[in-house]
Design an enzyme around this catalytic site. Structure first.
Site, PDB file in Angstrom:
ATOM      1  N   LYS A   1       3.648   4.751  20.434  1.00 23.17           N
ATOM      2  CA  LYS A   1       2.987   5.212  19.204  1.00 23.17           C
ATOM      3  C   LYS A   1       1.499   5.461  19.465  1.00 23.17           C
ATOM      4  O   LYS A   1       0.914   6.418  18.947  1.00 23.17           O
ATOM      5  CB  LYS A   1       3.154   4.165  18.100  1.00 23.17           C
ATOM      6  CG  LYS A   1       2.380   4.458  16.803  1.00 23.17           C
ATOM      7  CD  LYS A   1       2.779   5.787  16.177  1.00 23.17           C
ATOM      8  CE  LYS A   1       2.339   5.949  14.727  1.00 23.17           C
ATOM      9  NZ  LYS A   1       0.935   5.818  14.450  1.00 23.17           N
TER      10      LYS A   1
ATOM     11  N   GLU B   1      -2.087  13.318  19.249  1.00 19.84           N
ATOM     12  CA  GLU B   1      -2.451  13.859  17.929  1.00 19.84           C
ATOM     13  C   GLU B   1      -3.950  14.196  17.885  1.00 19.84           C
ATOM     14  O   GLU B   1      -4.340  15.256  17.390  1.00 19.84           O
ATOM     15  CB  GLU B   1      -2.102  12.828  16.861  1.00 19.84           C
ATOM     16  CG  GLU B   1      -2.431  13.214  15.444  1.00 19.84           C
ATOM     17  CD  GLU B   1      -2.144  12.051  14.493  1.00 19.84           C
ATOM     18  OE1 GLU B   1      -3.037  11.734  13.676  1.00 19.84           O
ATOM     19  OE2 GLU B   1      -1.048  11.460  14.570  1.00 19.84           O
TER      20      GLU B   1
ATOM     21  N   ASN C   1      -0.235  -0.121  12.847  1.00 20.75           N
ATOM     22  CA  ASN C   1      -0.789   0.487  14.063  1.00 20.75           C
ATOM     23  C   ASN C   1      -1.374  -0.586  14.971  1.00 20.75           C
ATOM     24  O   ASN C   1      -2.563  -0.576  15.284  1.00 20.75           O
ATOM     25  CB  ASN C   1      -1.867   1.505  13.709  1.00 20.75           C
ATOM     26  CG  ASN C   1      -1.328   2.931  13.695  1.00 20.75           C
ATOM     27  OD1 ASN C   1      -0.312   3.222  14.325  1.00 20.75           O
ATOM     28  ND2 ASN C   1      -1.985   3.805  12.974  1.00 20.75           N
TER      29      ASN C   1
ATOM     30  N   ALA D   1       0.872  -1.168   0.000  1.00 17.41           N
ATOM     31  CA  ALA D   1       0.000   0.000   0.000  1.00 17.41           C
ATOM     32  C   ALA D   1       0.918   1.228   0.000  1.00 17.41           C
ATOM     33  O   ALA D   1       2.142   1.097  -0.089  1.00 17.41           O
ATOM     34  CB  ALA D   1      -0.920  -0.018   1.208  1.00 17.41           C
TER      35      ALA D   1
ATOM     36  N   HIS E   1       1.245   8.697  21.207  1.00 19.84           N
ATOM     37  CA  HIS E   1       1.477   9.715  20.178  1.00 19.84           C
ATOM     38  C   HIS E   1       0.181  10.008  19.428  1.00 19.84           C
ATOM     39  O   HIS E   1      -0.198  11.166  19.220  1.00 19.84           O
ATOM     40  CB  HIS E   1       2.559   9.236  19.197  1.00 19.84           C
ATOM     41  CG  HIS E   1       2.583   9.970  17.888  1.00 19.84           C
ATOM     42  ND1 HIS E   1       1.664   9.729  16.875  1.00 19.84           N
ATOM     43  CD2 HIS E   1       3.395  10.942  17.415  1.00 19.84           C
ATOM     44  CE1 HIS E   1       1.914  10.521  15.856  1.00 19.84           C
ATOM     45  NE2 HIS E   1       2.965  11.265  16.154  1.00 19.84           N
ATOM     46  N   ASN E   2      -0.521   8.958  19.012  1.00 22.59           N
ATOM     47  CA  ASN E   2      -1.752   9.155  18.260  1.00 22.59           C
ATOM     48  C   ASN E   2      -2.841   9.793  19.104  1.00 22.59           C
ATOM     49  O   ASN E   2      -3.631  10.611  18.617  1.00 22.59           O
ATOM     50  CB  ASN E   2      -2.246   7.824  17.694  1.00 22.59           C
ATOM     51  CG  ASN E   2      -1.456   7.381  16.475  1.00 22.59           C
ATOM     52  OD1 ASN E   2      -0.294   7.747  16.327  1.00 22.59           O
ATOM     53  ND2 ASN E   2      -2.055   6.585  15.628  1.00 22.59           N
TER      54      ASN E   2
ATOM     55  N   SER F   1       5.322   6.979  12.275  1.00 23.52           N
ATOM     56  CA  SER F   1       4.457   8.153  12.146  1.00 23.52           C
ATOM     57  C   SER F   1       5.023   9.125  11.131  1.00 23.52           C
ATOM     58  O   SER F   1       6.229   9.257  10.984  1.00 23.52           O
ATOM     59  CB  SER F   1       4.302   8.853  13.496  1.00 23.52           C
ATOM     60  OG  SER F   1       3.463   9.988  13.367  1.00 23.52           O
TER      61      SER F   1
ATOM     62  N   ASN G   1       3.758  -8.787  -1.948  1.00 22.60           N
ATOM     63  CA  ASN G   1       2.379  -8.434  -1.635  1.00 22.60           C
ATOM     64  C   ASN G   1       1.501  -9.632  -1.960  1.00 22.60           C
ATOM     65  O   ASN G   1       1.753 -10.341  -2.945  1.00 22.60           O
ATOM     66  CB  ASN G   1       1.925  -7.212  -2.445  1.00 22.60           C
ATOM     67  CG  ASN G   1       0.636  -6.612  -1.929  1.00 22.60           C
ATOM     68  OD1 ASN G   1       0.640  -5.846  -0.976  1.00 22.60           O
ATOM     69  ND2 ASN G   1      -0.474  -6.954  -2.557  1.00 22.60           N
ATOM     70  N   ARG G   2       0.481  -9.864  -1.133  1.00 19.76           N
ATOM     71  CA  ARG G   2      -0.375 -11.025  -1.340  1.00 19.76           C
ATOM     72  C   ARG G   2      -0.995 -11.010  -2.751  1.00 19.76           C
ATOM     73  O   ARG G   2      -1.098 -12.030  -3.405  1.00 19.76           O
ATOM     74  CB  ARG G   2      -1.473 -11.057  -0.269  1.00 19.76           C
ATOM     75  CG  ARG G   2      -2.256 -12.362  -0.240  1.00 19.76           C
ATOM     76  CD  ARG G   2      -3.298 -12.323   0.861  1.00 19.76           C
ATOM     77  NE  ARG G   2      -2.690 -12.262   2.178  1.00 19.76           N
ATOM     78  CZ  ARG G   2      -2.263 -13.331   2.858  1.00 19.76           C
ATOM     79  NH1 ARG G   2      -2.340 -14.517   2.312  1.00 19.76           N
ATOM     80  NH2 ARG G   2      -1.754 -13.196   4.050  1.00 19.76           N
TER      81      ARG G   2
END
Length: 483
Positions: A184, A191, A103, A12, A187-188, A129, A33-34
């Protein structure tokens, strides 16, 4: 053929950009990638002519890697990560390293670290991030997990991550098992708080002061040269200046319902589990939930017909008060977030470097700001600091900001402009700096209806008492415990 330094699964946008970043820093990268057609499209497109090896199976990926193999997974958090780990365990060997860069929820990372280590391999759960641009040009990275893996992934991680002015990398080892993903997550959560504070500032200027998008653009442009200098203030400045095809501000045409992916909610749940008052971030999450109730709000607005009265004060002075209230509230948000990290570190036996975390957040990530340098300085001064509000710099700063903060909170209430994070931050500050709260009455209530006992001011801490409030309750009391 030269073997790859690292493999990455998941093509992605974030995965592709991380690969391009690693390759640009001199690393050979294998990718899988699958949906293998994505591999061919990538290798023959953006990656053409670069040191990037396309693979059509997990086995082929493993065969293309230098030992110990390092496989960076950028797949959807949850069951997909567990499924990929099972696939990788079939083709990797003891000593190889599986990296989860999604995440993921930190309890899952704790479990996965234990499981992968039981198979003789190493596991790293790293927060990443900075969004698409950060992945390509230099993200903030927060790795944790099997500490034995760090020497092998450190040269890659610290080469590709963002750097601050002195060249220090915005990536360092956070701690054992789920520590990286926990940091993390916080952090979010911060945010969420930062974004909601900015949105409340915008609404106060738009709905109370009647300012146009162009006027607010100029305000945020100015604010970005002050202590509020940050990525989120910067993009807000740019958003307010962006026009639709008809020349009108596009921001005013966007539906006011906010989405979320769950990390803010996880932060709030973790705070409740740890007994930490994370009030501002909690309000930021609930503000998104309230925004999603659009049809209900439209109906309620009709029923109540509330109009915001015309503002009669000094608009220029009030805009400056909003800036100061935003800064004060931001300090509270980070103070609460750091208290949560300190408390969780004791629970999970993590040895977190709080100044180092501020440095990791100083560049590359969504909450990057000049302000984080002040947090690093605070923890450099006192690594055992229990709350940012007690640091000398922040103490003097907040004292100066309080009058404007109260002015804005009072105006929001008086005029009917919702400002949940700003006002909850002020309530937290007032509660935190109040020597005696009314919890003595609360404890009396609990003892009255449930014989839950209480401590006394004139007795040592840890000694509990029960009063027979009604005269027929007896002397039996409930056991003391904290849920």
């Amino acid at each position: 053929m030269k073997k790859a330094d690292i493999g990455l699964i998941g093509l992605a946008v974030m995965g592709e950009n991380l690969i391009m970043n690693m390759e640009s820093k001199g690393f050979t990268v294998a990718c899988y990638n699958r949906t293998v057609s994505k591999v061919d499209a990538f290798v023959n497109g953006r990656a053409k002519g670069k040191n990037i090896i396309g693979c059509h199976s997990v086995q082929e990926l493993a065969d293309s890697l230098e030992k110990p193999r390092k496989v960076f997974c950028m797949v959807k958090a949850g069951a997909a990560v567990d499924a990929m780990i099972e696939e990788l365990l079939k083709v990797l060997e003891p000593g190889d390293i599986i990296i989860d860069g999604g995440n993921s929820h930190f309890p899952d990372t704790i479990r996965r670290t234990r499981y992968v280590e039981s198979k003789g391999l190493l596991f790293v759960g790293t927060g990443v991030s900075g969004g698409e641009e950060g992945a390509l040009k230099g993200p903030s990275m927060m790795p944790g997990g099997s500490s034995a893996a760090w020497p092998f992934v450190k040269p890659i991680f610290q080469r590709i991550c963002a750097k601050v002015e002195d060249g220090s990398p915005c990536c360092d080892w956070v701690g054992e098992n789920g520590a990286g993903h926990f940091v993390k997550m916080v952090h979010n959560g911060i945010e969420y708080g930062d974004m909601q504070l900015i949105c409340e500032s915008y609404q106060l200027m738009r709905d109370l002061l009647g300012m146009s998008a162009d006027e607010m653009h100029e305000v945020f442009k100015k604010w970005n040269t002050t202590e509020l200098d940050s990525y989120l203030i910067e993009i807000t400045r740019d958003i307010l200046a962006f026009k639709d095809v008809d020349g009108l501000p596009i921001v005013e045409k966007i539906l006011d319902t906010a989405g979320q992916k769950g990390t803010g909610k996880w932060t709030g749940i973790a705070a409740l589990d740890e007994g930490v008052p994370l009030t501002l971030i909690g309000e930021a999450v609930f503000a998104r939930c309230l925004s999603a109730m659009k049809s209900d709000r439209v109906e309620a607005a009709k029923e109540y017909g509330r109009k915001i009265p015309a503002f009669t004060g000094d608009k220029i002075a009030f805009v400056e008060s909003i800036r100061q209230a935003l800064y004060a509230s931001k300090i509270v948000s980070y103070a609460q977030g750091y208290t949560l990290m300190r408390t969780a570190a004791r629970t999970y036996c993590w040895n977190l470097n709080y100044g180092g975390i501020a440095l990791m957040w100083r560049g590359g990530c969504i909450i990057r700001s000049v302000f984080l340098g002040k947090i690093k300085e605070a923890y450099d001064r006192n690594p055992q600091l229990s709350n940012l509000l007690l640091d000398p710099y922040f103490k003097e700063t907040v004292k100066k900001l309080v009058p404007a903060w109260r002015t804005v909170a009072a105006a929001a209430m008086q005029y009917g402009v919702p400002a949940p994070t700003m006002t909850s931050a002020l309530s937290y500050f007032d509660g935190y700096t109040t020597e005696r709260l009314p919890a003595n009455l609360l404890q009396a209530q609990r003892d009255y209806f449930g014989a839950h006992t209480y401590e006394r001011l004139d007795a040592p801490r840890g000694q509990f008492f029960h009063t027979n409030w009604t005269g027929h309750g007896g002397s039996t009391s409930a056991a003391t415990y904290n849920a």
